[in-house]
Design a protein around this motif. Structure first.
Motif, PDB file in Angstrom:
ATOM      1  N   LEU A 242       4.674  -5.939   6.843  1.00 28.37           N
ATOM      2  CA  LEU A 242       4.171  -4.608   7.176  1.00 28.37           C
ATOM      3  C   LEU A 242       5.177  -3.536   6.756  1.00 28.37           C
ATOM      4  O   LEU A 242       4.786  -2.455   6.292  1.00 28.37           O
ATOM      5  CB  LEU A 242       3.890  -4.507   8.678  1.00 28.37           C
ATOM      6  N   LEU A 243       6.470  -3.827   6.893  1.00 33.91           N
ATOM      7  CA  LEU A 243       7.495  -2.883   6.435  1.00 33.91           C
ATOM      8  C   LEU A 243       7.344  -2.626   4.935  1.00 33.91           C
ATOM      9  O   LEU A 243       7.443  -1.490   4.470  1.00 33.91           O
ATOM     10  CB  LEU A 243       8.891  -3.428   6.731  1.00 33.91           C
ATOM     11  N   VAL A 244       7.100  -3.695   4.179  1.00 32.39           N
ATOM     12  CA  VAL A 244       6.901  -3.564   2.739  1.00 32.39           C
ATOM     13  C   VAL A 244       5.620  -2.794   2.448  1.00 32.39           C
ATOM     14  O   VAL A 244       5.596  -1.874   1.610  1.00 32.39           O
ATOM     15  CB  VAL A 244       6.851  -4.958   2.076  1.00 32.39           C
ATOM     16  N   ALA A 245       4.545  -3.144   3.149  1.00 36.09           N
ATOM     17  CA  ALA A 245       3.246  -2.512   2.913  1.00 36.09           C
ATOM     18  C   ALA A 245       3.265  -1.019   3.222  1.00 36.09           C
ATOM     19  O   ALA A 245       2.600  -0.230   2.541  1.00 36.09           O
ATOM     20  CB  ALA A 245       2.173  -3.205   3.749  1.00 36.09           C
ATOM     21  N   LEU A 246       4.018  -0.612   4.226  1.00 38.58           N
ATOM     22  CA  LEU A 246       4.111   0.812   4.560  1.00 38.58           C
ATOM     23  C   LEU A 246       4.748   1.595   3.416  1.00 38.58           C
ATOM     24  O   LEU A 246       4.310   2.701   3.075  1.00 38.58           O
ATOM     25  CB  LEU A 246       4.911   0.996   5.849  1.00 38.58           C
ATOM     26  N   ASN A 247       5.778   1.016   2.802  1.00 37.70           N
ATOM     27  CA  ASN A 247       6.381   1.661   1.635  1.00 37.70           C
ATOM     28  C   ASN A 247       5.411   1.703   0.466  1.00 37.70           C
ATOM     29  O   ASN A 247       5.315   2.699  -0.252  1.00 37.70           O
ATOM     30  CB  ASN A 247       7.666   0.918   1.236  1.00 37.70           C
ATOM     31  N   PHE A 248       4.681   0.606   0.269  1.00 41.17           N
ATOM     32  CA  PHE A 248       3.695   0.558  -0.812  1.00 41.17           C
ATOM     33  C   PHE A 248       2.590   1.596  -0.595  1.00 41.17           C
ATOM     34  O   PHE A 248       2.118   2.221  -1.551  1.00 41.17           O
ATOM     35  CB  PHE A 248       3.070  -0.832  -0.902  1.00 41.17           C
ATOM     36  N   ALA A 249       2.174   1.764   0.656  1.00 38.38           N
ATOM     37  CA  ALA A 249       1.117   2.738   0.951  1.00 38.38           C
ATOM     38  C   ALA A 249       1.565   4.154   0.599  1.00 38.38           C
ATOM     39  O   ALA A 249       0.794   4.955   0.052  1.00 38.38           O
ATOM     40  CB  ALA A 249       0.726   2.651   2.431  1.00 38.38           C
ATOM     41  N   GLU A 250       2.818   4.459   0.889  1.00 39.32           N
ATOM     42  CA  GLU A 250       3.341   5.783   0.551  1.00 39.32           C
ATOM     43  C   GLU A 250       3.378   5.985  -0.964  1.00 39.32           C
ATOM     44  O   GLU A 250       3.042   7.055  -1.474  1.00 39.32           O
ATOM     45  CB  GLU A 250       4.741   5.946   1.151  1.00 39.32           C
ATOM     46  N   LEU A 251       3.748   4.942  -1.700  1.00 37.85           N
ATOM     47  CA  LEU A 251       3.791   5.027  -3.156  1.00 37.85           C
ATOM     48  C   LEU A 251       2.385   5.098  -3.757  1.00 37.85           C
ATOM     49  O   LEU A 251       2.152   5.808  -4.738  1.00 37.85           O
ATOM     50  CB  LEU A 251       4.542   3.821  -3.723  1.00 37.85           C
ATOM     51  N   ALA A 252       1.450   4.359  -3.171  1.00 31.89           N
ATOM     52  CA  ALA A 252       0.078   4.360  -3.681  1.00 31.89           C
ATOM     53  C   ALA A 252      -0.543   5.749  -3.597  1.00 31.89           C
ATOM     54  O   ALA A 252      -1.375   6.123  -4.428  1.00 31.89           O
ATOM     55  CB  ALA A 252      -0.776   3.361  -2.901  1.00 31.89           C
ATOM     56  N   ALA A 253      -0.145   6.523  -2.600  1.00 26.56           N
ATOM     57  CA  ALA A 253      -0.675   7.874  -2.453  1.00 26.56           C
ATOM     58  C   ALA A 253      -0.080   8.833  -3.483  1.00 26.56           C
ATOM     59  O   ALA A 253      -0.681   9.867  -3.787  1.00 26.56           O
ATOM     60  CB  ALA A 253      -0.392   8.391  -1.042  1.00 26.56           C
ATOM     61  N   ARG A 254       1.091   8.487  -4.020  1.00 32.66           N
ATOM     62  CA  ARG A 254       1.754   9.379  -4.980  1.00 32.66           C
ATOM     63  C   ARG A 254       1.551   8.959  -6.435  1.00 32.66           C
ATOM     64  O   ARG A 254       1.604   9.790  -7.341  1.00 32.66           O
ATOM     65  CB  ARG A 254       3.260   9.434  -4.702  1.00 32.66           C
ATOM     66  N   TYR A 255       1.329   7.655  -6.653  1.00 35.02           N
ATOM     67  CA  TYR A 255       1.173   7.147  -8.015  1.00 35.02           C
ATOM     68  C   TYR A 255      -0.092   6.288  -8.095  1.00 35.02           C
ATOM     69  O   TYR A 255      -0.027   5.060  -8.106  1.00 35.02           O
ATOM     70  CB  TYR A 255       2.394   6.312  -8.428  1.00 35.02           C
ATOM     71  N   PRO A 256      -1.265   6.926  -8.159  1.00 36.70           N
ATOM     72  CA  PRO A 256      -2.528   6.177  -8.193  1.00 36.70           C
ATOM     73  C   PRO A 256      -2.842   5.667  -9.600  1.00 36.70           C
ATOM     74  O   PRO A 256      -3.754   6.132 -10.279  1.00 36.70           O
ATOM     75  CB  PRO A 256      -3.549   7.230  -7.732  1.00 36.70           C
ATOM     76  N   ILE A 257      -2.039   4.682 -10.051  1.00 39.88           N
ATOM     77  CA  ILE A 257      -2.098   4.213 -11.426  1.00 39.88           C
ATOM     78  C   ILE A 257      -2.238   2.690 -11.439  1.00 39.88           C
ATOM     79  O   ILE A 257      -1.618   1.988 -10.626  1.00 39.88           O
ATOM     80  CB  ILE A 257      -0.823   4.605 -12.206  1.00 39.88           C
ATOM     81  N   SER A 258      -3.022   2.158 -12.372  1.00 41.42           N
ATOM     82  CA  SER A 258      -3.144   0.705 -12.527  1.00 41.42           C
ATOM     83  C   SER A 258      -1.783   0.096 -12.830  1.00 41.42           C
ATOM     84  O   SER A 258      -0.924   0.732 -13.438  1.00 41.42           O
ATOM     85  CB  SER A 258      -4.103   0.377 -13.682  1.00 41.42           C
ATOM     86  N   GLY A 259      -1.626  -1.169 -12.443  1.00 41.81           N
ATOM     87  CA  GLY A 259      -0.335  -1.829 -12.639  1.00 41.81           C
ATOM     88  C   GLY A 259       0.683  -1.301 -11.667  1.00 41.81           C
ATOM     89  O   GLY A 259       1.820  -0.972 -12.023  1.00 41.81           O
ATOM     90  N   ALA A 260       0.302  -1.222 -10.402  1.00 39.87           N
ATOM     91  CA  ALA A 260       1.062  -0.485  -9.402  1.00 39.87           C
ATOM     92  C   ALA A 260       2.523  -0.926  -9.288  1.00 39.87           C
ATOM     93  O   ALA A 260       3.426  -0.085  -9.269  1.00 39.87           O
ATOM     94  CB  ALA A 260       0.370  -0.612  -8.045  1.00 39.87           C
ATOM     95  N   ILE A 261       2.786  -2.229  -9.213  1.00 36.41           N
ATOM     96  CA  ILE A 261       4.161  -2.685  -9.029  1.00 36.41           C
ATOM     97  C   ILE A 261       5.039  -2.188 -10.174  1.00 36.41           C
ATOM     98  O   ILE A 261       6.154  -1.683  -9.959  1.00 36.41           O
ATOM     99  CB  ILE A 261       4.207  -4.227  -8.931  1.00 36.41           C
ATOM    100  N   TYR A 262       4.564  -2.319 -11.394  1.00 33.04           N
ATOM    101  CA  TYR A 262       5.302  -1.826 -12.565  1.00 33.04           C
ATOM    102  C   TYR A 262       5.464  -0.311 -12.527  1.00 33.04           C
ATOM    103  O   TYR A 262       6.570   0.223 -12.718  1.00 33.04           O
ATOM    104  CB  TYR A 262       4.564  -2.265 -13.836  1.00 33.04           C
ATOM    105  N   GLN A 263       4.372   0.393 -12.253  1.00 31.58           N
ATOM    106  CA  GLN A 263       4.411   1.848 -12.283  1.00 31.58           C
ATOM    107  C   GLN A 263       5.293   2.412 -11.178  1.00 31.58           C
ATOM    108  O   GLN A 263       6.069   3.356 -11.396  1.00 31.58           O
ATOM    109  CB  GLN A 263       2.993   2.411 -12.181  1.00 31.58           C
TER     110      GLN A 263
END
Length: 506
Positions: A72-93
């Motif tokens: 969940l700690l990891v997912a919370l960081n990912f959620a914040e990034l997903a809102a700022r970088y809505p791009i395919s290939g999320a981990i890379y981007q």
């Protein structure tokens, strides 16, 4: 001619330097389904329950909430990034835009390798359920156990057929993939609810069973507990898939963060109830069947032939959509990197089919390599444990290559995150909790990567084997990095002169 996305989301994507060419058709449930089906608790708990119980006894249950909190700690960081970088290939981007080109490339590279291996590992899980539904599915030999030569070879055959099917679906288009995935996830959720209801209504003992350690492996319990935690660590990955499909999701800045978190949380809740229910409903905790047969033992004992086979059919559906979701996420990641010229044959890999709106070649490459990986291991009875272990280690390391540079940015105060969408809608934000949550995510990810990769004979060579099998996970990571260095040098011209879209502020 490829139909372009002229919506507000398309204009948003264009600001990052990309032409919107994928079909934006995924709603909130389809986005949730992408993450939920990658985690696929019916698939993975069915596969790994026996592993957890054989080492930790009934008290291995507590590894589940612990792993959930860490992820969940990891997912919370990912959620914040997903809102700022809505791009395919999320981990890379994400890694690229917060950690630089080199970090981003290796995060993407490791994730692609992990997804190829994960797709293969998920596909061979059909061997666990199909022969139990109908013995006609045992096409090779008679022994259905994955740890037998017959079972391993039949698993490779069934897995190859499934990968051929999921490749075809991924080529045809996101519409069909989404429909099949959503139907499969609905069936899986119904199956999860039915299994939980069955277990709790036919319990043999109370919930205090989760305090029992008498069936744990010999030695210090903390050591057995660490090993048993691998079961939960194997299960709770892939929740980032909603981010991987951002360019095909409507309103991704708002939808993707929520579905990343909901996919993990719903999976954790459903999986936790399955684990507790199975321990309460098992006919025996001491006859060894829970360790060797796992969840299937409890289901078989509690259901008659037909109801049991219906539940197994739900598991087969879950395995199918799990493999499909993994391959879809992997193909979008490969497409995203190729679009930036970061992979061999980049032009071909970045081509979107004019009719289907899908990057066809990445889906085919992942399917072919997954089948090749299975054929390469034909007859290897340890294939399942080895594939599962090395792919999950690689995923945890790829995640760490996102959370670690993000932590550096937070400490420096240079994240530069926007706080609202274009229309003024607030974006998901961790606010002042961002730094402690990020620190926890990095510590958790690196610690679990070490725990997963540790060369334990009981995991990597349970029936004996060479040193290279025992050290399979560290060796796999090393080979991935060495090959990655060679590929990176091959695809990175010197000097680079504006061939890359410049990372834009979030």
């Amino acid at each position: 001619m490829v139909a372009t996305d002229t919506s507000a989301e398309g204009a948003d994507l264009a600001r990052f330097g990309y032409q919107p060419v994928l079909h934006r058709k995924l709603g909130r449930f389809a986005s949730f389904a992408a993450g939920f089906s990658f985690v696929s608790i019916l698939t993975t708990i069915f596969q790994f329950f026996g592993l957890g119980y054989s080492f930790g006894g009934a008290a291995f249950f507590w590894t589940w909430p612990l792993v959930f909190l860490g992820q969940l700690l990891v997912a919370l960081n990912f959620a914040e990034l997903a809102a700022r970088y809505p791009i395919s290939g999320a981990i890379y981007q994400w890694a690229r835009r917060i950690g630089g080109e080199l970090v981003g490339w290796f995060a993407g590279w490791m994730m692609i390798i992990a997804q190829i291996v994960t797709a293969a590992a998920a596909a061979i899980a059909l061997q666990v359920v199909l022969p139990a539904i109908w013995d006609g599915f045992q096409l090779i030999g008679t022994d259905t156990a994955l740890t037998s030569s017959d079972g391993a070879m039949n698993a490779v055959l069934l897995g190859s057929i499934l990968l051929a099917f999921t490749t075809t679906i991924n080529v045809i288009g996101i519409d069909l993939m989404s429909r099949i995935n959503s139907i499969g996830v609905t069936i899986e959720i119904v199956g999860v609810a039915a299994v939980i209801a069955l277990f709790f209504t036919s319990a043999e003992r109370g919930p205090a069973v989760v305090l029992q350690t008498d069936q744990a492996a010999p030695g210090p319990y903390w050591a057995a507990f660490l090993v048993s935690g691998l079961m939960a660590a194997y299960v709770m990955v892939g929740f980032n898939s909603a981010g991987e499909l951002s360019e095909e999701t409507v309103n991704p800045r708002q939808v993707a963060p929520r579905t990343i978190l909901s996919a993990l949380t719903v999976s954790a809740l459903g999986g936790g109830l399955i684990l507790l229910g199975a321990l309460m409903a098992a006919p025996s905790l001491t006859d060894g069947a829970l360790a060797t047969e796992g969840l299937g033992y409890v289901i078989t004992a509690k259901l008659g032939t037909l109801p049991g086979k219906i539940v197994l059919a739900c598991v087969a559906c879950a395995i199918t959509v799990c493999t499909l979701a993994i391959q879809t996420a992997g193909s979008r990641l490969m497409f995203s990197m190729a679009r930036d010229g970061k992979l061999p044959f980049a032009k071909q890999l970045a081509t979107v089919h004019p009719r289907y709106g899908t990057p066809v070649l990445p889906a085919v490459v992942i399917g072919v390599l997954g089948i090749g990986l299975l054929v390469l291991n034909l007859g290897n009875a340890a294939i399942f444990a080895t594939l599962a272990s090395v792919c999950i280690v690689t995923i945890y390391l790829a995640y760490a290559m996102v959370t670690t540079p993000l932590l550096v940015r937070r400490i420096q105060g240079t994240t530069g995150f926007r706080t609202t969408d274009d229309d003024g809608t607030p974006l998901f934000s961790l606010g002042r909790w961002g730094l402690p949550i990020n620190i926890g995510a990095v510590a958790w990810g690196l610690g679990m990567a070490v725990n997963l990769a540790w060369p334990r004979p009981e995991i990597y060579t349970p029936a004996g084997g060479g040193w290279w099998m025992l050290w399979a996970a560290p060796l796999f990571v090393l080979v991935t990095v060495v090959v990655g260095i060679a590929v990176y040098r091959a695809v990175t011209p010197r000097p680079v002169t504006g061939t890359d879209p410049v990372p834009q502020p979030a």
